[in-house]
Design a protein around this motif. Structure first.
Motif, PDB file in Angstrom:
ATOM      1  N   MET A 144      79.318  76.628  33.580  1.00 17.87           N
ATOM      2  CA  MET A 144      77.705  76.759  33.661  1.00 17.87           C
ATOM      3  C   MET A 144      77.408  75.743  34.256  1.00 17.87           C
ATOM      4  N   ILE A 145      76.327  75.821  35.051  1.00 11.28           N
ATOM      5  CA  ILE A 145      75.711  74.681  35.826  1.00 11.28           C
ATOM      6  C   ILE A 145      74.229  74.442  35.103  1.00 11.28           C
ATOM      7  N   SER A 146      74.144  73.217  34.917  1.00 12.08           N
ATOM      8  CA  SER A 146      72.828  72.794  34.287  1.00 12.08           C
ATOM      9  C   SER A 146      71.674  72.992  35.313  1.00 12.08           C
ATOM     10  N   ASN A 147      70.531  73.271  34.762  1.00 12.18           N
ATOM     11  CA  ASN A 147      69.173  73.577  35.474  1.00 12.18           C
ATOM     12  C   ASN A 147      68.603  71.948  35.960  1.00 12.18           C
ATOM     13  N   ALA A 148      69.052  71.081  35.374  1.00  9.25           N
ATOM     14  CA  ALA A 148      68.426  69.543  35.505  1.00  9.25           C
ATOM     15  C   ALA A 148      68.662  69.059  36.859  1.00  9.25           C
ATOM     16  N   SER A 149      67.769  68.084  36.981  1.00  8.66           N
ATOM     17  CA  SER A 149      67.713  67.187  38.257  1.00  8.66           C
ATOM     18  C   SER A 149      68.803  66.154  37.963  1.00  8.66           C
ATOM     19  N   TYR A 150      69.534  65.634  39.084  1.00  5.28           N
ATOM     20  CA  TYR A 150      70.512  64.644  39.098  1.00  5.28           C
ATOM     21  C   TYR A 150      70.301  63.789  40.481  1.00  5.28           C
ATOM     22  N   PRO A 151      69.146  63.011  40.408  1.00  9.99           N
ATOM     23  CA  PRO A 151      68.946  62.227  41.521  1.00  9.99           C
ATOM     24  C   PRO A 151      69.944  61.119  42.033  1.00  9.99           C
ATOM     25  N   SER A 152      70.573  60.602  41.083  1.00 12.96           N
ATOM     26  CA  SER A 152      71.898  59.708  41.470  1.00 12.96           C
ATOM     27  C   SER A 152      72.914  60.462  41.981  1.00 12.96           C
ATOM     28  N   ILE A 153      72.997  61.938  41.762  1.00 11.54           N
ATOM     29  CA  ILE A 153      74.020  62.443  42.490  1.00 11.54           C
ATOM     30  C   ILE A 153      73.665  63.308  43.862  1.00 11.54           C
ATOM     31  N   ASP A 154      72.393  64.025  43.597  1.00 12.53           N
ATOM     32  CA  ASP A 154      71.937  64.692  44.766  1.00 12.53           C
ATOM     33  C   ASP A 154      70.478  64.651  44.387  1.00 12.53           C
ATOM     34  N   PRO A 155      69.662  63.711  45.403  1.00 16.67           N
ATOM     35  CA  PRO A 155      68.201  63.453  45.229  1.00 16.67           C
ATOM     36  C   PRO A 155      67.493  64.506  46.040  1.00 16.67           C
ATOM     37  N   GLY A 156      67.939  65.374  46.791  1.00 16.33           N
ATOM     38  CA  GLY A 156      67.211  66.316  47.488  1.00 16.33           C
ATOM     39  C   GLY A 156      67.244  67.935  46.418  1.00 16.33           C
TER      40      GLY A 156
ATOM     41  N   VAL B 171      69.016  63.697  28.770  1.00 16.03           N
ATOM     42  CA  VAL B 171      67.900  64.146  29.228  1.00 16.03           C
ATOM     43  C   VAL B 171      66.945  64.211  27.908  1.00 16.03           C
ATOM     44  N   SER B 172      65.537  64.206  28.051  1.00 17.78           N
ATOM     45  CA  SER B 172      64.662  64.090  26.928  1.00 17.78           C
ATOM     46  C   SER B 172      64.100  65.627  26.600  1.00 17.78           C
ATOM     47  N   ALA B 173      63.649  66.404  27.777  1.00 20.56           N
ATOM     48  CA  ALA B 173      63.137  67.485  27.873  1.00 20.56           C
ATOM     49  C   ALA B 173      64.263  68.791  28.012  1.00 20.56           C
ATOM     50  N   ASN B 174      63.791  70.054  27.657  1.00 19.04           N
ATOM     51  CA  ASN B 174      64.464  70.979  27.810  1.00 19.04           C
ATOM     52  C   ASN B 174      64.181  71.883  29.288  1.00 19.04           C
ATOM     53  N   THR B 175      65.135  72.294  30.004  1.00 25.33           N
ATOM     54  CA  THR B 175      64.855  73.100  31.053  1.00 25.33           C
ATOM     55  C   THR B 175      64.222  74.335  30.879  1.00 25.33           C
ATOM     56  N   ASP B 176      64.570  74.908  29.796  1.00 25.19           N
ATOM     57  CA  ASP B 176      64.122  76.334  29.429  1.00 25.19           C
ATOM     58  C   ASP B 176      62.493  76.267  29.350  1.00 25.19           C
ATOM     59  N   THR B 177      62.066  74.924  28.739  1.00 25.33           N
ATOM     60  CA  THR B 177      60.570  75.209  28.578  1.00 25.33           C
ATOM     61  C   THR B 177      59.708  74.017  29.277  1.00 25.33           C
ATOM     62  N   THR B 178      60.345  73.268  30.008  1.00 25.67           N
ATOM     63  CA  THR B 178      59.529  72.276  30.722  1.00 25.67           C
ATOM     64  C   THR B 178      60.079  72.098  32.191  1.00 25.67           C
ATOM     65  N   SER B 179      59.228  71.724  33.188  1.00 27.27           N
ATOM     66  CA  SER B 179      59.589  71.505  34.443  1.00 27.27           C
ATOM     67  C   SER B 179      59.968  70.030  34.729  1.00 27.27           C
ATOM     68  N   GLY B 180      60.610  69.610  35.811  1.00 25.26           N
ATOM     69  CA  GLY B 180      60.854  68.213  35.978  1.00 25.26           C
ATOM     70  C   GLY B 180      61.628  67.390  35.205  1.00 25.26           C
ATOM     71  N   VAL B 181      62.668  68.330  34.646  1.00 27.77           N
ATOM     72  CA  VAL B 181      63.742  67.678  33.689  1.00 27.77           C
ATOM     73  C   VAL B 181      64.574  66.943  34.584  1.00 27.77           C
ATOM     74  N   THR B 182      64.907  65.531  34.259  1.00 25.73           N
ATOM     75  CA  THR B 182      65.612  64.718  35.279  1.00 25.73           C
ATOM     76  C   THR B 182      66.938  63.680  34.473  1.00 25.73           C
ATOM     77  N   ASP B 183      67.928  63.745  35.101  1.00 26.16           N
ATOM     78  CA  ASP B 183      68.653  62.960  34.387  1.00 26.16           C
ATOM     79  C   ASP B 183      68.983  61.832  35.434  1.00 26.16           C
ATOM     80  N   GLY B 184      68.446  60.500  35.177  1.00 27.20           N
ATOM     81  CA  GLY B 184      68.699  59.504  36.180  1.00 27.20           C
ATOM     82  C   GLY B 184      70.099  58.648  35.902  1.00 27.20           C
TER      83      GLY B 184
END
Length: 330
Positions: A214-226, A177-190
């Motif tokens: 520990m689970i990341s707070n990011a989004s992983y649309p290639s795993i779970d798009p929802g 990812v490029s952004a940090n989930t602590d300080t940014t919204s919409g952080v996504t790893d495609g």
């Protein structure tokens, strides 16, 4: 798990322990006071176990002691731990021995869980500066899953050798990812996919016997798009439990102050995490924690199936506490 200043619990932390009966604490901030002072803080937290509702079950006391820029505890009795990118240049056997020493320092202070190592694979040195949560701080052990696995698992084993439980993070990885989930919204790893190469360090850590993930707070649309990771049953039940065969504690990253979760009401965050397969919700902001606790209790009262999931999560924590010697003899 509630946050407490490493300098000592404040009124909100004590209320979480004594009124909401939270059973675990994360020591946050930065201390340069040394092991003996931190041990006194831990003793003050452990003293809350005698309060009604705890039944003598002792606490997991966690912190972040990775090294480099991520080292909460410093001062007399604590080593200056190098960043993971520096640790990655060591022989794994030497790193395991060093990590045992660092773990012994935590154990002397009463800390029994370390939210480390980071098993996030940054795919190259050129990308590292742009990888805000990991590479920017030198938190990576290398630039291939094999390097991350060899050195990250060695660190985890050294901590375990000292009697401190390592919590590997941030599944399924924050290295792309490029952004940090602590300080940014919409952080996504495609990039990351369910059975891709970046999962290997976590699989190796499970095979080595780690009991915390520990689970990341990011989004992983290639795993779970929802769903983002902390609300994804595909990631926690499908990947962590089924694919990796992990039987320990699945802990969230901070779900209180992280901007990535700002779209969700605090009263829903912990409940949604547990409903999706999580075990222990981490809230580093002790002032927000009552909203999380109340959200769990309200949903538990209204939904029998969810109540059973909460009971199973609580039992899992107790099982790992029993393994760790934290249950009273009675």
């Amino acid at each position: 798990m509630v946050g407490s200043p490493v300098s000592g619990p404040d009124a909100a932390t004590l209320a979480a322990l004594n009124e909401d009966h939270v059973g675990n604490v994360f020591l946050k901030g930065r201390s340069y006071a040394g092991t003996d002072v931190v041990a006194g803080v831990v003793a003050s937290l452990q003293a809350q176990v005698s309060a009604p509702g705890t039944a003598g079950v002792r606490q997991f006391i966690a912190t972040d002691q990775e090294g480099g820029m991520v080292q909460i505890m410093n001062g007399p009795g604590f080593s200056d731990i190098p960043a993971a990118v520096v640790q990655g240049a060591l022989d794994p056997g030497q790193l395991r021995a060093d990590a045992k020493l660092w773990g012994n320092e935590l154990a002397h202070a009463g800390v029994n869980v370390n939210f480390a190592p980071s098993l996030d694979t940054v795919p190259g040195a050129d990308f590292a500066p742009a990888n805000a949560p990991i590479g920017h701080f030198g938190r990576e052990y290398g630039y291939t899953p094999a390097d991350v696995s060899a050195h990250g698992v060695a660190f985890a084993q050294g901590m375990a050798d000292a009697g401190v439980a390592p919590a590997v993070k941030h599944f399924p990885g924050l290295g792309r990812v490029s952004a940090n989930t602590d300080t940014t919204s919409g952080v996504t790893d495609g990039i990351t996919v369910r059975n891709g190469p970046f999962i290997a360090p976590f699989r190796d850590a499970v095979r080595a016997g780690v009991r915390w993930m520990m689970i990341s707070n990011a989004s992983y649309p290639s795993i779970d798009p929802g769903e983002i990771a902390p609300f994804s049953s595909i990631i926690m039940r499908g990947m962590v439990r089924d694919d990796l065969g992990f039987t320990g504690i699945i802990v969230s990253d901070d779900i209180c102050d992280a901007v990535q979760l700002s779209f969700a009401a605090p009263s829903d965050r912990a409940a949604d995490f547990i409903a999706a397969g999580g075990t222990m919700a981490l809230c580093t902001n002790q002032n927000i924690l009552p909203q999380l606790s109340q959200g769990i209790l309200a949903r538990q009262a209204a939904d029998q199936a969810f109540a059973a999931v909460v009971d199973a999560a609580a039992l899992k924590v107790l099982e790992v506490k029993a393994e760790s010697g934290l249950l009273s003899a009675g």
